[in-house]
Design a protein around this motif. Structure first.
Motif, PDB file in Angstrom:
ATOM      1  N   ASP A   1      82.212   6.688-134.073  1.00 23.21           N
ATOM      2  CA  ASP A   1      80.835   5.923-134.172  1.00 23.21           C
ATOM      3  C   ASP A   1      81.145   4.419-133.336  1.00 23.21           C
ATOM      4  O   ASP A   1      80.029   4.236-132.490  1.00 23.21           O
ATOM      5  CB  ASP A   1      80.370   5.456-135.515  1.00 23.21           C
TER       6      ASP A   1
ATOM      7  N   LEU B   1      75.145   7.236-133.407  1.00 26.25           N
ATOM      8  CA  LEU B   1      75.467   8.533-132.992  1.00 26.25           C
ATOM      9  C   LEU B   1      74.567   9.430-133.575  1.00 26.25           C
ATOM     10  O   LEU B   1      74.735   9.623-134.821  1.00 26.25           O
ATOM     11  CB  LEU B   1      76.719   8.753-133.051  1.00 26.25           C
TER      12      LEU B   1
ATOM     13  N   ARG C   1      76.533  14.279-132.449  1.00 26.99           N
ATOM     14  CA  ARG C   1      77.835  14.318-133.306  1.00 26.99           C
ATOM     15  C   ARG C   1      78.399  15.490-133.360  1.00 26.99           C
ATOM     16  O   ARG C   1      79.445  15.801-133.304  1.00 26.99           O
ATOM     17  CB  ARG C   1      77.507  13.867-134.809  1.00 26.99           C
TER      18      ARG C   1
ATOM     19  N   ASP D   1      82.156  16.574-131.800  1.00 26.63           N
ATOM     20  CA  ASP D   1      83.031  16.995-132.756  1.00 26.63           C
ATOM     21  C   ASP D   1      83.607  18.434-132.009  1.00 26.63           C
ATOM     22  O   ASP D   1      84.827  18.709-132.211  1.00 26.63           O
ATOM     23  CB  ASP D   1      82.354  17.734-134.060  1.00 26.63           C
TER      24      ASP D   1
END
Lengths: 165, 438
Positions: free
Chosen positions: A12, B47, B52, B56
């Motif tokens: 993040d 994000l 995300r 990932d």
């Protein structure tokens, strides 16, 4: 070096940093992905004596961001669409009434108006929470230089707050 | 906390410390800074969940390369330093190779006289004869070959010999320098010693056929403390028999400093035979030979003489033909000048001939008590002394290589360091420009 754990802990912050620097969500996403792909490839070369894992991954991300910016022709993309002055957003009109929101907007504008290097400092310090030594490591400058630059940025942001309030 | 930031202005440092306190959420932090921190944090880009998920997936592929090609792409990308490594390796290898080669060349250069000695021996070997063969023990111990092939003076290495021991080998010698009959001897110090050129008149004849050389010998012979007198009379006898004379002699037959020194002058044609005989009056301890090539000097004098004689002949003819008194007087003066010049040149020629026709032997007769450094007899085995000697030589060569390598590497290192620092500074500046432009 556990890159997976590093990804969970930093993704993040890294995205926030990348987006602040490249000013484009897709490009920022690409920067984060490339940074971690490079980290996976180079994880054996990580030396804890030369800095923290966070400083290491942010250094990789910075190089990735610079590569992306070069690839896109050194032209930064705005993080959001320009405001159409002819049709003001009603939400903005409501928000303007709120003092706190107005201050935040002023700070956000001030950050957006900062030069790239200063924006980068804001992202590293305020968003990612890196220490000055880590920032110096990421930027390849001395800690003293990092402190001086940070102080300069802080002054600008303070001024922006005063103007906003 | 700030490390080197003690160099910062105190006001700046205080401000930064206040910022750290606000970032840490400390209650005592500056409220305005805390508010600013909160405002900036609120502006932090977030994000998106979809992004995300995509991230990932990519990171998962990177972490598990079996299902990903991205990792291979990123992993196979060579680092910037990787390109430098071969160049650095080549530079390092060159920097090491150059000094080693220089040391090797220097050492080869140092052995040059060995080859010359050997060549001069080979040149004289064709005349056969005898002195070395007729005096096996001392003579074979190592007379230093004279250099017939070079201009100037070449001093043969000091050769220490013991009657019963061959001198110690240890340095390679040119194969062609060894003769089947009289192989070249090697002194312990590594100096190549060619056997004495075959003696008698043949030696000088061979050497002086093409070259004019002046030869000198320095010789040390050890005798018993009570044998100095007998040795001195033997020296006199040998020298007279050789047709030479004693230019100087000092004999002390008794006492703690018993011994004798002789300045012997013998015909060059008898030099080797005389040296061999003198070596046998006792135990030969040291034998140095030196040869000075005066060929160019002799040739020059001969040419000048021929020219001046021709001039004098010409002036004489002019004088015979001249009638005018003034002209005749001038020619006579010129004739006198030329004659005196010829006389001077002939004098120099005679002196040179005396030098080449005779050779000088500086002979010292020492007694057993005198401290003369003798090489340890070589039993042909490789012992601790040899190991120490060899180790010393190895260390000497390594030190030389390191010294030369340092002289080469230090400037290269400084230049490379400066270049790398400049390159790094440029890269940082270029990166900053890119970020600034964003």
């Amino acid at each position: 070096m556990d890159v997976e754990a590093l990804y969970r802990a930093c993704a993040d912050d890294l995205y926030a940093y990348a987006r602040t620097v490249v000013r484009d969500p897709i490009l920022a996403e690409e920067v984060v992905a490339v940074a971690f792909e490079r980290a996976v490839a180079r994880q054996r070369r990580f030396d804890a004596r030369r800095g923290s894992p966070r400083a290491w991954i942010f250094g990789i991300a910075r190089n990735a961001a610079i590569d992306e910016l070069r690839r896109t022709g050194r032209t930064a993309v705005l993080t959001h669409d320009p405001v159409d002055e002819r049709h003001p957003d009603p939400a903005d009109q409501l928000a303007a009434a709120d003092e706190a929101v107005r201050r935040r907007a002023a700070v956000a504008d001030a950050i957006a108006a900062l030069p790239g290097r200063d924006r980068e400092l804001v992202a590293l310090k305020f968003h990612a929470g890196l220490s000055n030594a880590e920032i110096a490591k990421v930027l390849g400058i001395s800690a003293t230089n990092a402190g001086s630059r940070l102080h300069r940025v802080l002054t600008r942001l303070r001024e922006a707050c005063h103007v906003g309030s | 906390m700030w490390g080197r930031e003690s160099q910062l202005d105190p006001e700046v440092r205080d401000e930064l410390e206040a910022l750290e306190a606000a970032l840490a959420g400390e209650p005592a932090a500056d409220p305005e800074l805390s508010a600013l921190v909160a405002d900036v944090a609120a502006a932090k880009p977030v994000l998106e969940p979809a992004a995300r998920v995509r991230l990932d997936e990519r990171i998962d592929h990177a972490l598990h390369p079996a299902s990903s090609s991205a990792e291979g792409e990123a992993g196979s990308r060579p680092s910037r330093m990787a390109g430098w490594r071969p160049a650095l390796a080549v530079m390092a290898a060159t920097a090491l190779a150059v000094p080693v080669a220089v040391v090797a060349i220097t050492r080869d250069g140092g052995s040059e006289p060995m080859t010359l000695n050997a060549q001069s021996y080979e040149k004289g070997a064709g005349s056969g004869a005898d002195s070395a063969a007729s005096s096996p023990a001392p003579e074979s111990g190592g007379s230093t070959g004279s250099s017939a092939g070079t201009e100037g003076s070449l001093r043969g290495g000091t050769t220490a010999v013991a009657p019963d021991a061959t001198s110690k080998g240890g340095t390679a010698i040119e194969p062609q320098s060894r003769s089947a009959d009289q192989p070249g001897q090697l002194s312990r110090s590594g100096t190549a010693v060619a056997p004495s050129p075959p003696g008698g008149g043949a030696t000088s004849g061979e050497l002086t056929r093409d070259r004019v050389v002046v030869r000198d010998v320095d010789q040390v012979v050890r005798v018993g403390r009570d044998q100095v007198g007998r040795a001195a009379s033997r020296v006199t006898t040998i020298v007279q028999a050789a047709g030479g004379y004693l230019a100087d002699s000092q004999v002390r037959e008794r006492g703690s400093d018993a011994g004798a020194t002789f300045q012997v002058v013998v015909p060059t044609s008898r030099l080797d035979a005389t040296v061999a005989q003198l070596s046998r009056i006792g135990r030969l301890v040291r034998l140095d030979r030196s040869t000075q090539d005066v060929t160019s000097q002799a040739v020059s004098i001969g040419d000048q003489l021929a020219d001046v004689r021709a001039d004098r002949q010409s002036v004489r003819r002019q004088l015979a033909a001249a009638i005018e008194p003034k002209r005749r007087a001038a020619l006579r003066r010129e004739l006198q000048l030329l004659s005196s010049r010829i006389a001077r040149l002939e004098g120099r020629q005679r002196a040179l001939r005396r030098q080449t026709d005779t050779s000088r032997i500086q002979l010292a007769v020492v007694t057993s008590g005198d401290a003369i450094a003798l090489p340890a007899p070589d039993d042909g085995k490789w012992g601790i002394g040899d190991a120490l000697h060899d180790a010393g030589r190895v260390l000497e060569v390594i030190a030389g290589a390191l010294l030369i390598g340092g002289v080469i590497l230090v400037p290269i290192g400084l230049l490379a360091g400066a270049g790398l620092a400049l390159r790094r500074r440029r890269r940082v500046a270029a990166a900053d420009r890119v970020v600034d432009a964003a």
